[in-house]
Design an enzyme around this catalytic site. Structure first.
Site, short mmCIF file in Angstrom:
data_model
loop_
_atom_site.label_atom_id
_atom_site.label_comp_id
_atom_site.label_asym_id
_atom_site.label_seq_id
_atom_site.Cartn_x
_atom_site.Cartn_y
_atom_site.Cartn_z
N HIS A 136 32.23 94.36 24.77
CA HIS A 136 32.25 93.20 25.66
C HIS A 136 32.14 93.55 27.13
O HIS A 136 31.69 92.76 27.93
CB HIS A 136 33.48 92.34 25.38
CG HIS A 136 33.27 91.53 24.15
ND1 HIS A 136 33.62 92.00 22.92
CD2 HIS A 136 32.65 90.36 23.96
CE1 HIS A 136 33.25 91.12 22.01
NE2 HIS A 136 32.66 90.11 22.62
N CYS A 158 23.18 84.65 17.76
CA CYS A 158 23.72 84.69 19.12
C CYS A 158 24.29 86.06 19.48
O CYS A 158 24.91 86.22 20.53
CB CYS A 158 24.77 83.60 19.33
SG CYS A 158 26.21 83.81 18.29
#
Ligand code: PEP
Ligand code: MG
Length: 588
Positions: A202, A518
């Site tokens: 992330h 996604c």
């Protein structure tokens, strides 16, 4: 004499995770002195406080193990010296005087773990500092360093205030959490490089969404930086250059201009439709991590937000936001999208995504990626879920929203959330609060291999699917997406991943529910033809990648892409798959 001229250029390679060229002075941060919260606890809290401490010890030990692995790859005395030092840190953490002392102190003094660590560290460090042997006396600093690391891991506080650094600096650090990265202001931070991290972690995702050039997983990064004046980060090529020569400097200045010009050229595609050569419309949406990205989503031509990661609302703050706060943030984002659909995902903390405000709920398990992450955490602490659903329903009164659930692995979880959604909606209606009407579609992330294999079953209880290729790859191939040591194995072109994507897409088409991709795979133009060929018509990605992917789509002939995908699906080897795909991409 000009000191700069005597400096020798150094080049280091890592993983280029966010494209762009940054040139500027280095700002080096390591684990420094943390702020230590101090408070009293009662008898009933001793055990949980000790467990919290143990989990910080495990996390510190893991970090040190990783640093040791890197030290082993360093040559000469520096690596050896670092190895000894890390051995000493490791020793301090395992059953030593420090850990026993802290546990005892928590129990007898009834104080929080951070305060207990601080007290114990200063006693031990003082003992060392007083020793006549200068080598031993210098160990006091090592003890303080080990204690600082423990405290950081207890408070989970962002430990760097990047708002204070000189504008245009390039940040160099050993590791950077997603929460730290979210605090970076692209106007101030020109780029960053870290010693650890993977391309699908992330931290890398946030860097890409902020458009900050970044290189991660650079071994030996912090060893030779102390006297550096100027550095270059090549975020596309995965290169860090310290004190560049005049020739290198000119070359990279040219590249930087070229990169910015290219980006501008792509911006021209904003208003063009995303259609294939044979006129099939492809839906292109943006993944959004922070509210400020709504603007960039629109500027880059997104047809909606395909994935709104709500974790940001819980990061870098001491307490979780209440319903009204969450509602107001979501409402502004929904309004900002002016009628374009917004897919709001419920909280997905746990694993590598930590949020300080939720530390009381977070798992302390050895294996956090397989533990209380995503929907599992929300279903265990229903209040968290109810609050998020209420805020989302209220935001849905201002524009179209969809609700997306992370880390689903069985139909029971979806049913539980649907029941919860209905009851939250009833409660809000009774209170005459305006909410989305009808209720928003409820979809699931397909990112656990078992969910992909049971896609037919999940389709019976879901209104849509969103395939999360980052976690799907991580869990299918057993590769930590944030670990630079196995980053070379992280490959979405592995036949297993492609089969799971195909299987999921076909299940969705059979059930006549929408399906999107996604994960980071969707934002790479290289994969567009393959995903389209597998039946995907909906892609969501970092906003800055939208124009490039759109350009690729406008050159694809869907019939040929489908045929190429069929050939690819017959292959057993990801190397051959890559060649077949790259050949197709250069031809069409
Ligand atoms: C994924 O796993 O692919 C995904 C999109 O979710 P996240 O990256 O937030 O885990
Ligand atoms: Mg995921």
């Amino acid at each position: 004499m000009n000191a700069k001229k005597t400096k020798k250029e150094q080049v280091m390679d890592g993983l280029g995770v966010s494209p762009g060229i940054a040139i500027g002075p280095p700002h080096i941060t390591e684990y420094g002195a943390p702020t230590v919260p101090e408070y009293a606890i009662d008898d009933g809290q001793i055990e949980s406080e000790q467990a919290r401490f143990q989990s910080a010890v495990r996390r510190s030990a893991r970090q040190i193990r990783r640093l040791k692995n890197r030290a082993q790859t360093m040559h000469g005395e520096a690596g050896e010296e670092l190895g000894y030092l890390l051995d000493a840190y490791q020793h301090m953490l395992t059953g030593s005087r420090l850990t026993q002392g802290v546990e005892h102190r928590i129990q007898t003094k009834l104080i929080n773990a951070e305060a207990a660590v601080q007290a114990e560290i200063s006693i031990i460090a003082r003992g060392f500092a007083d020793l006549p042997d200068s080598y031993m006396a210098a160990r006091a600093n090592d003890i303080r360093e080990a204690g600082a690391r423990l405290i950081r891991n207890l408070t989970k506080e962002p430990f760097r205030a990047f708002s204070m650094i000189a504008p245009g600096s390039v940040v160099f650090t050993d590791e950077l959490s997603p929460a730290d990265t979210a605090l970076m202001d692209p106007q101030r931070v020109a780029g960053f490089a870290t010693a650890s991290g993977g391309a699908e972690g992330h931290t890398a995702i946030v860097a890409r969404s902020l458009g900050i050039p970044a290189v991660v997983g650079v071994s030996g990064l912090l060893d030779n930086l102390e006297s550096a004046d100027l550095v270059i980060i090549d975020g596309g090529g995965g290169r860090v250059i310290i004190d560049p020569s005049t020739k290198t400097m000119t070359d990279y200045e040219r590249r930087r201009t070229g990169f910015l010009r290219e980006r501008q050229k792509f911006a021209g595609l904003r208003k063009m439709p995303a259609i294939t050569r044979d006129d099939t419309h492809i839906d292109l949406s943006a993944n959004v991590e922070l509210p400020l990205e709504v603007k960039s989503a629109l500027e880059n031509g997104a047809q909606g937000i395909g994935l709104l990661r709500t974790e940001f609302m819980f990061m870098n703050r001491a307490t979780a936001p209440n319903e009204t706060e969450q509602y107001e943030i979501l409402r502004d984002m929904v309004k900002g999208m002016s009628g374009k659909p917004v897919t709001i995902r419920t909280l997905d903390v746990g694993g590598e995504k930590q949020a300080h405000s939720l530390s009381e709920y977070l798992s302390t398990s050895e294996n956090p990626a397989l533990g209380l992450r995503g929907i599992r955490l929300s279903l265990k602490h229903l209040k968290l879920l109810e609050t998020q659903l209420a805020a989302t329903l209220r935001a849905g009164a201002h524009g179209p929203v969809r609700i997306l659930l992370p880390m689903i692995s069985n139909v029971g979880e979806v049913r539980q959330v649907r029941d919860c959604l209905k009851s939250v909606a009833r409660r809000l209606k009774r209170r005459k609060v305006k909410i989305a009407d009808p209720l928003p579609p409820l979809g699931v992330m397909i990112e656990v291999p078992g969910a992909a294999l049971a896609a037919d079953a999940l389709a019976t209880v879901s209104d849509f699917f969103a395939i999360g290729t980052n976690d799907l790859t991580m869990y299918t191939l057993a590769i930590d997406r944030a670990d630079e040591q196995v980053a070379h194995l992280f490959n979405p072109l592995h036949p297993a991943i492609l089969r799971l994507i195909q299987f999921t897409t076909q299940a969705a088409l059979r059930a006549r529910i929408p399906v999107s991709v996604c994960g980071e795979m969707a934002g790479d133009p290289r994969y567009a033809a393959l995903l389209l060929g597998l039946g995907v018509r909906d892609l969501s990605m970092t906003a800055l990648n939208l124009p490039q992917v759109k350009q690729r789509i406008r050159n694809i002939d869907l019939t040929s892409a489908t045929m190429r995908a069929q050939i690819i699906m017959e292959q057993i080897d990801s190397g051959r798959i890559a060649t077949l795909l790259d050949d197709f991409n250069t031809l069409a």
